[in-house]
Design a protein around this motif. Structure first.
Motif, PDB file in Angstrom:
ATOM      1  N   LEU A 279       0.806  -1.226   0.000  1.00 21.74           N
ATOM      2  CA  LEU A 279       0.000   0.000   0.000  1.00 21.74           C
ATOM      3  C   LEU A 279       0.838   1.274   0.000  1.00 21.74           C
ATOM      4  CD1 LEU A 279      -2.789  -0.967   2.572  1.00 21.74           C
ATOM      5  CD2 LEU A 279      -2.859  -1.133   0.069  1.00 21.74           C
ATOM      6  N   ASP A 280       2.143   1.150   0.130  1.00 29.25           N
ATOM      7  CA  ASP A 280       2.971   2.345   0.296  1.00 29.25           C
ATOM      8  C   ASP A 280       3.377   2.977  -1.034  1.00 29.25           C
ATOM      9  OD1 ASP A 280       4.471   4.380   1.322  1.00 29.25           O
ATOM     10  OD2 ASP A 280       6.213   3.138   1.805  1.00 29.25           O
ATOM     11  N   GLU A 281       2.569   3.948  -1.460  1.00 33.64           N
ATOM     12  CA  GLU A 281       2.947   4.831  -2.561  1.00 33.64           C
ATOM     13  C   GLU A 281       3.031   6.264  -2.022  1.00 33.64           C
ATOM     14  OE1 GLU A 281       3.883   4.289  -5.595  1.00 33.64           O
ATOM     15  OE2 GLU A 281       3.512   2.117  -5.694  1.00 33.64           O
ATOM     16  N   THR A 282       3.315   6.379  -0.722  1.00 29.95           N
ATOM     17  CA  THR A 282       3.423   7.704  -0.099  1.00 29.95           C
ATOM     18  C   THR A 282       4.685   8.406  -0.591  1.00 29.95           C
ATOM     19  OG1 THR A 282       4.578   6.803   1.828  1.00 29.95           O
ATOM     20  CG2 THR A 282       2.176   6.987   1.967  1.00 29.95           C
ATOM     21  N   LYS A 283       4.672   9.723  -0.491  1.00 27.34           N
ATOM     22  CA  LYS A 283       5.795  10.538  -0.962  1.00 27.34           C
ATOM     23  C   LYS A 283       6.540  11.221   0.185  1.00 27.34           C
ATOM     24  CE  LYS A 283       4.316   9.428  -4.993  1.00 27.34           C
ATOM     25  NZ  LYS A 283       4.958   8.291  -5.673  1.00 27.34           N
ATOM     26  N   THR A 284       5.997  11.154   1.399  1.00 26.86           N
ATOM     27  CA  THR A 284       6.601  11.852   2.535  1.00 26.86           C
ATOM     28  C   THR A 284       6.820  10.891   3.694  1.00 26.86           C
ATOM     29  OG1 THR A 284       4.538  12.459   3.668  1.00 26.86           O
ATOM     30  CG2 THR A 284       5.271  13.902   1.890  1.00 26.86           C
ATOM     31  N   ALA A 285       7.779  11.239   4.563  1.00 24.08           N
ATOM     32  CA  ALA A 285       8.027  10.429   5.764  1.00 24.08           C
ATOM     33  C   ALA A 285       6.812  10.450   6.678  1.00 24.08           C
ATOM     34  CB  ALA A 285       9.254  10.964   6.498  1.00 24.08           C
ATOM     35  N   GLY A 287       3.683  10.707   5.761  1.00 28.09           N
ATOM     36  CA  GLY A 287       2.691   9.826   5.166  1.00 28.09           C
ATOM     37  C   GLY A 287       3.004   8.368   5.426  1.00 28.09           C
ATOM     38  N   MET A 288       4.277   8.001   5.365  1.00 31.00           N
ATOM     39  CA  MET A 288       4.680   6.622   5.641  1.00 31.00           C
ATOM     40  C   MET A 288       4.293   6.220   7.056  1.00 31.00           C
ATOM     41  SD  MET A 288       8.449   6.445   3.863  1.00 31.00           S
ATOM     42  CE  MET A 288       8.768   4.787   4.454  1.00 31.00           C
ATOM     43  N   ARG A 289       4.563   7.115   8.019  1.00 30.70           N
ATOM     44  CA  ARG A 289       4.219   6.792   9.408  1.00 30.70           C
ATOM     45  C   ARG A 289       2.709   6.657   9.593  1.00 30.70           C
ATOM     46  NH1 ARG A 289       8.443  10.389  10.526  1.00 30.70           N
ATOM     47  NH2 ARG A 289       7.036  12.133  10.884  1.00 30.70           N
ATOM     48  N   LEU A 290       1.953   7.561   8.972  1.00 31.65           N
ATOM     49  CA  LEU A 290       0.500   7.517   9.124  1.00 31.65           C
ATOM     50  C   LEU A 290      -0.084   6.272   8.461  1.00 31.65           C
ATOM     51  CD1 LEU A 290      -1.985   8.958  10.245  1.00 31.65           C
ATOM     52  CD2 LEU A 290      -2.215  10.120   8.037  1.00 31.65           C
ATOM     53  N   LEU A 291       0.466   5.873   7.326  1.00 35.52           N
ATOM     54  CA  LEU A 291      -0.004   4.657   6.663  1.00 35.52           C
ATOM     55  C   LEU A 291       0.186   3.452   7.575  1.00 35.52           C
ATOM     56  CD1 LEU A 291      -1.059   3.084   4.220  1.00 35.52           C
ATOM     57  CD2 LEU A 291       1.294   3.019   3.345  1.00 35.52           C
ATOM     58  N   ARG A 292       1.324   3.357   8.229  1.00 34.39           N
ATOM     59  CA  ARG A 292       1.568   2.260   9.180  1.00 34.39           C
ATOM     60  C   ARG A 292       0.517   2.278  10.282  1.00 34.39           C
ATOM     61  NH1 ARG A 292       7.282   0.351   9.707  1.00 34.39           N
ATOM     62  NH2 ARG A 292       6.752   0.042  11.892  1.00 34.39           N
ATOM     63  N   THR A 293       0.186   3.473  10.754  1.00 33.01           N
ATOM     64  CA  THR A 293      -0.812   3.587  11.818  1.00 33.01           C
ATOM     65  C   THR A 293      -2.175   3.127  11.337  1.00 33.01           C
ATOM     66  OG1 THR A 293       0.375   5.445  12.818  1.00 33.01           O
ATOM     67  CG2 THR A 293      -1.937   5.207  13.413  1.00 33.01           C
ATOM     68  N   TRP A 294      -2.553   3.511  10.130  1.00 34.58           N
ATOM     69  CA  TRP A 294      -3.854   3.099   9.583  1.00 34.58           C
ATOM     70  C   TRP A 294      -3.919   1.585   9.413  1.00 34.58           C
ATOM     71  CZ3 TRP A 294      -6.095   6.846   5.333  1.00 34.58           C
ATOM     72  CH2 TRP A 294      -6.284   8.110   5.898  1.00 34.58           C
ATOM     73  N   ILE A 295      -2.819   0.978   8.972  1.00 35.00           N
ATOM     74  CA  ILE A 295      -2.788  -0.485   8.831  1.00 35.00           C
ATOM     75  C   ILE A 295      -2.855  -1.140  10.208  1.00 35.00           C
ATOM     76  CG2 ILE A 295      -1.363  -2.450   8.118  1.00 35.00           C
ATOM     77  CD1 ILE A 295      -0.225  -0.636   5.898  1.00 35.00           C
ATOM     78  N   ASP A 296      -2.147  -0.566  11.135  1.00 39.42           N
ATOM     79  CA  ASP A 296      -2.082  -1.094  12.498  1.00 39.42           C
ATOM     80  C   ASP A 296      -3.418  -0.975  13.222  1.00 39.42           C
ATOM     81  OD1 ASP A 296       0.020  -2.394  13.691  1.00 39.42           O
ATOM     82  OD2 ASP A 296       0.457  -0.769  15.073  1.00 39.42           O
ATOM     83  N   ARG A 297      -4.177   0.079  12.908  1.00 37.73           N
ATOM     84  CA  ARG A 297      -5.426   0.350  13.616  1.00 37.73           C
ATOM     85  C   ARG A 297      -6.562   0.674  12.649  1.00 37.73           C
ATOM     86  NH1 ARG A 297      -3.007   3.719  18.719  1.00 37.73           N
ATOM     87  NH2 ARG A 297      -2.363   1.884  19.885  1.00 37.73           N
ATOM     88  N   SER A 544      -1.948   7.809  -1.854  1.00 41.11           N
ATOM     89  CA  SER A 544      -1.249   6.533  -1.981  1.00 41.11           C
ATOM     90  C   SER A 544      -2.240   5.394  -2.175  1.00 41.11           C
ATOM     91  CB  SER A 544      -0.396   6.270  -0.732  1.00 41.11           C
ATOM     92  OG  SER A 544       0.236   5.006  -0.801  1.00 41.11           O
ATOM     93  N   LEU A 545      -3.302   5.379  -1.358  1.00 43.66           N
ATOM     94  CA  LEU A 545      -4.309   4.324  -1.474  1.00 43.66           C
ATOM     95  C   LEU A 545      -5.047   4.407  -2.810  1.00 43.66           C
ATOM     96  CD1 LEU A 545      -5.762   4.298   2.168  1.00 43.66           C
ATOM     97  CD2 LEU A 545      -4.082   2.739   1.149  1.00 43.66           C
ATOM     98  N   ALA A 546      -5.265   5.630  -3.288  1.00 43.63           N
ATOM     99  CA  ALA A 546      -5.899   5.793  -4.601  1.00 43.63           C
ATOM    100  C   ALA A 546      -4.996   5.256  -5.707  1.00 43.63           C
ATOM    101  CB  ALA A 546      -6.226   7.264  -4.837  1.00 43.63           C
ATOM    102  N   GLN A 547      -3.703   5.562  -5.594  1.00 42.70           N
ATOM    103  CA  GLN A 547      -2.743   5.102  -6.601  1.00 42.70           C
ATOM    104  C   GLN A 547      -2.685   3.570  -6.630  1.00 42.70           C
ATOM    105  OE1 GLN A 547      -0.863   7.225  -8.688  1.00 42.70           O
ATOM    106  NE2 GLN A 547      -0.492   5.278  -9.746  1.00 42.70           N
ATOM    107  N   VAL A 548      -2.631   2.956  -5.441  1.00 40.60           N
ATOM    108  CA  VAL A 548      -2.569   1.493  -5.349  1.00 40.60           C
ATOM    109  C   VAL A 548      -3.855   0.875  -5.896  1.00 40.60           C
ATOM    110  CG1 VAL A 548      -2.481  -0.454  -3.741  1.00 40.60           C
ATOM    111  CG2 VAL A 548      -0.951   1.494  -3.421  1.00 40.60           C
ATOM    112  N   ALA A 549      -4.995   1.478  -5.573  1.00 42.57           N
ATOM    113  CA  ALA A 549      -6.284   0.973  -6.063  1.00 42.57           C
ATOM    114  C   ALA A 549      -6.337   0.991  -7.588  1.00 42.57           C
ATOM    115  CB  ALA A 549      -7.427   1.795  -5.478  1.00 42.57           C
ATOM    116  N   GLU A 550      -5.831   2.069  -8.162  1.00 40.22           N
ATOM    117  CA  GLU A 550      -5.846   2.179  -9.624  1.00 40.22           C
ATOM    118  C   GLU A 550      -4.873   1.189 -10.257  1.00 40.22           C
ATOM    119  OE1 GLU A 550      -6.103   5.957 -12.333  1.00 40.22           O
ATOM    120  OE2 GLU A 550      -4.005   5.634 -11.784  1.00 40.22           O
TER     121      GLU A 550
END
Length: 849
Positions: A279-285, A287-297, A544-550
């Motif tokens: 799922l990680d198509e983030t461009k910022t550090a 965003g990477m941390r927040l994505l981990r949090t969303w997956i975690d919770r 990032s999630l939109a990019q992965v979905a597409e």
């Protein structure tokens, strides 16, 4: 107490070390940080540095080791990574001006949970956890010192507490209550955590929420006290405490997350092959941390999930704008960590340039979202604070080519400060001014060889030989007399000299002072910067999630309140990504509102575990707001996921595979609700056949009758498929196989009904076992199958049961035959037996049996 045989300097070391007995003390001495005594011996071995000694000729020389100050960080990193603490003692005065021993003080204690500077920066969170208890409940607070995030919650039992600590991937835990021996062993040895025990409570109340419980206030205040004690400075970037509840998110234990490879691949420990990697198509550090949090919770609130889904859908529909948004995010640096560096007083000019560049990108990010023109984005747009005055300050104050150091000048942009500009002009043009004065006075005086020289004692002066003394102008004044010449000065030359010396001496200090003022201005914006960081991180994760979905042709999942699971052509998103879309065989999952348990039979390697994980990942992706890997998905909102997938023992804590199985099964059975998802793979295989089969059947029945959670139960015990005749909520499916001319092909396709064979020998053949071994196994199998037909079992007439007396299972609940032995056991005082008495009693009990 001082020792008369020890020098004052070493006494100072010992006095400081006494206050930090559990830390390596790095003692600044000139250009080195020195370690002494036991610290030196241990550090020399760990860091692979030379061990020497102080007072080598003394009766007891002092062990000594040192590291250069300019490379100390890499050595600190090694110690911290291994779970040690490091105390930094700096020189607090100029050694040249010191009277006696240079004053030294510890300025910071670095621990695994408080490290913010590293030679190998990592964008992931580093959480320091504090725990406390009031006897009935447990309080847990955690903080990332590098970002200022600060949270607190209450947990009902120690199992949930330790699971949350593992989920946070903490390396250090501050303990505010007395642990039992088993609890301390679990945290310190089994989970490999650095434990620090402290009862100190901070009187800082501005960060604490007034609406939290006393237990939560106490544990958060203890965490703050530890931060203040170790960091020894004001930390303006710490954010206000946030209360959270575990039940507000999709609950998953650490082992569940590990078995599903959410953040890292459990086998390799790497990001590759995990859901996070996918799922990680983030461009910022951020965003990477927040994505981990969303997956975690993942969420359990349908409205909050829909809000994320709506924005992803909008971004999917606006391809060009999303591409522009992605490009704009590439120029964004880690605002959260830059803010913490400002707070720590460690920010340098390059950091501020990065912050300025980031703020320069913010208007573009906001403009793209505004251009999309959808009301769903309004809340997000309103949170994007451009802070133009701060961007303007940094752009006008910091030189674009400024380096990281702040003590060597050339960091403030020309035009920002008049006095500094004057100094720079003097230093740049002063030499030309001196040459002009020299030429002017030479022409006016007629002294053809008149020239201006310089030395430290006399400064700038006119050099006049004795033969030309009669031509010296009246406005010259004598500065020094030599044997063959005189040195003169003039008011004009003295003025230029004063300006040049002042410029040379004062400009670097003035630049430093200006930088400090700019930094103080930036510090006043920290809270706004942190809010901006959260907004940009959210935008980054959503794009990032939109990019992965597409990229992967995912669909938007729907949610229902009828407890139905309907997934058409679902795929295991990570496996599909690794294998490729064309190679992956999709499977539909259909669990109607009346189906509680899906019993899955089929051979090893056929895809049962993948099928089960597929459902879990689909649920997690859906509830974090992501699109999912399927043609269509309609799901209930789950409150928790419990898994037991894959055979694994816990060697550190001495638990076998079967014990781990039973413990995880117990957690699921006790904690699951009818809104939970349970995934059990081959439960009961770690013991004898009928032990395992009996446990598996009773667990299935218990879940069916008492829990009601949606459950996928994969098994090799084909006899259990008969339960569908007794349990109305149990449905049989199997993994289809194609058998032709003695060869078996696993189709990886789930079909209706039970499987008829296990195909274990075929799997062994695939694994490459010797042909004669396989032939022998096949012969034994036919013999066993032939024998089993004459023996009935409680489950089926297919399995062979040896009913000879010597092989019968001991009935733990039939007390009649063994009641006298049980009574004897109850009477034994085990704690007061001698070894010989114990052996005698054991012998007698065995004889009775």
């Amino acid at each position: 107490m001082s020792n008369p045989k020890i020098s004052p300097g070493m006494q100072q070391y010992l006095d400081i070390k006494a206050d930090y007995p559990d830390a390596f003390l790095l003692f600044r001495m000139g250009d080195f940080y020195e370690l002494f005594y036991e610290d030196a011996v241990k550090a020399a071995q760990i860091l692979e540095i030379g061990l020497t000694s102080r007072n080598k000729n003394a009766e007891n020389p002092i062990p000594m080791a040192g590291v250069p100050h300019h490379s100390v960080q890499q050595y600190i990193d090694v110690l911290i990574e291994l779970g040690y603490k490091v105390a930094i003692a700096e020189q607090m005065e100029d050694p040249k001006k010191a009277v006696g021993v240079v004053k030294r003080e510890v300025v910071q204690v670095i621990t695994p949970g408080t490290v913010v500077d590293s030679a190998k920066p990592n964008s992931a969170n580093n959480f320091l956890v504090a725990i406390d208890s009031n006897g009935n409940q447990f309080g847990l607070s955690y903080m990332d010192l590098a970002t200022g995030e600060f949270y607190v919650t209450t947990l009902s039992d120690f199992t949930s507490l330790s699971s949350e600590i593992l989920n946070l991937k903490a390396k250090e835990v501050l303990v505010g209550f007395d642990l039992s021996d088993s609890q301390e062993k679990l945290l310190r040895q089994d989970h490999n955590l650095l434990l620090t025990f402290s009862q100190a409570v901070s009187d800082e109340t501005t960060l604490l929420d007034a609406d939290i419980s006393e237990l939560e206030k106490t544990v958060a205040a203890k965490l703050l006290a530890y931060i203040q004690e170790t960091q020894m400075r004001e930390l303006s970037h710490l954010q206000k405490l946030v209360h959270y509840e575990i039940k507000d998110y999709l609950q998953m234990s650490f082992s569940t997350k590990a078995s599903l490879d959410l953040i890292e691949n459990a086998r390799t420990g790497k990001k590759h092959g995990s859901l996070y990697w996918l799922l990680d198509e983030t461009k910022t550090a951020m965003g990477m941390r927040l994505l981990r949090t969303w997956i975690d919770r993942p969420l359990i609130n349908e409205e909050a999930i829909a809000k994320r889904q709506n924005i992803i859908q909008i971004l999917l529909e606006n391809f060009i704008e999303r591409a522009d948004l992605s490009d704009s995010l590439k120029g964004v640096y880690d605002i959260e960590r830059l803010s913490s560096r400002v707070s720590f007083g460690k920010v340098n000019p390059k950091d501020l340039l990065q912050l300025g560049q980031t703020l320069g990108q913010v208007p573009y990010i906001k403009a793209v979202l505004v251009a999309i023109g959808h009301t769903e984005l309004d809340d997000l747009i309103s949170q994007i604070d451009e802070i133009p005055e701060l961007e303007s300050l940094i752009r006008s104050a910091i030189a674009p080519n400024a380096q990281a150091t702040i003590s060597e000048g050339n960091i403030i942009r020309t035009g920002f400060d008049e006095r500094l500009d004057h100094y720079r002009k003097v230093m740049k043009e002063g030499t030309g001014w001196i040459a002009e004065i020299e030429a002017k006075e030479r022409a006016a005086s007629g002294i053809n060889n008149l020239k201006i020289d310089y030395n430290k004692k006399d400064g700038y002066y006119f050099h006049v030989t004795n033969s030309n003394l009669s031509m010296v102008p009246d406005h010259f004044f004598r500065k020094a007399t030599l044997k063959n010449s005189e040195r003169y000065g003039t008011a004009e030359l003295a003025k230029i000299e004063g300006e040049m010396l002042e410029a040379r001496e004062e400009s670097a200090q003035l630049e430093y002072d200006i930088f400090m003022r700019v930094r103080a201005r930036v510090e006043s914006y920290i809270s706004r910067l942190q809010l901006l960081a959260k907004a940009i991180a959210t935008v980054d994760v959503l794009q990032s999630l939109a990019q992965v979905a597409e990229n992967n042709h995912y669909v938007r999942p729907q949610f229902n309140h009828s407890k139905e699971v309907s997934i058409i052509n679902g795929r295991h998103a990570v496996v599909e990504k690794v294998m490729g879309v064309r190679e992956y065989i999709p499977n539909s999952i259909d669990l109607g509102d009346q189906v509680t348990i899906q019993l899955i039979t089929g051979p090893n390697m056929s895809g049962k575990s993948t099928y089960m994980r597929q459902l879990a990942l689909t649920v997690i992706m859906a509830q974090m707001g992501s699109y999912v890997s399927a043609d269509q998905a309609n799901l209930p909102l789950f409150d928790a996921i419990f898994t037991r997938i894959g055979a694994a023992d816990d060697l550190i804590s001495g638990q076998s595979t079967f014990m781990v199985e039973m413990m995880e099964a117990n957690q699921a059975i006790k904690r699951a609700s009818q809104n939970s998802l349970i995934l059990f793979d081959e439960l009961g295989r770690g013991t004898a056949t009928y032990d395992g089969m009996a446990l598996a059947q009773s667990i299935i029945e218990y879940i069916h009758d008492n829990v009601g959670a949606k459950t996928l139960f994969a098994t090799h015990y084909h006899e259990l498929t008969a339960l569908s005749q007794e349990l109305s909520g149990l449905h049989n499916v199997h993994v289809a196989t194609l058998e032709k001319a003695g060869e078996v092909t696993f189709l990886h396709k789930i079909s209706e009904g039970p499987a008829d064979k296990s195909y274990g020998i075929h799997v062994a053949k695939i694994a490459g076992l010797p042909q004669n071994l396989l032939q022998r196994a096949d012969k034994i199998l036919r013999e066993l199958e032939s024998q089993s037909k004459s023996v009935a079992t409680p489950w089926s007439d297919k399995a062979k049961v040896n009913t000879t007396e010597s092989n019968q299972q001991l009935d733990l609940f039939a007390n009649d035959s063994y009641e006298h032995i049980i009574e004897k056991l109850k009477e034994i005082d085990v704690m007061n037996l001698t070894p010989m008495e114990a052996m005698t009693i054991l012998y007698d009990l065995k004889k009775d049996l």
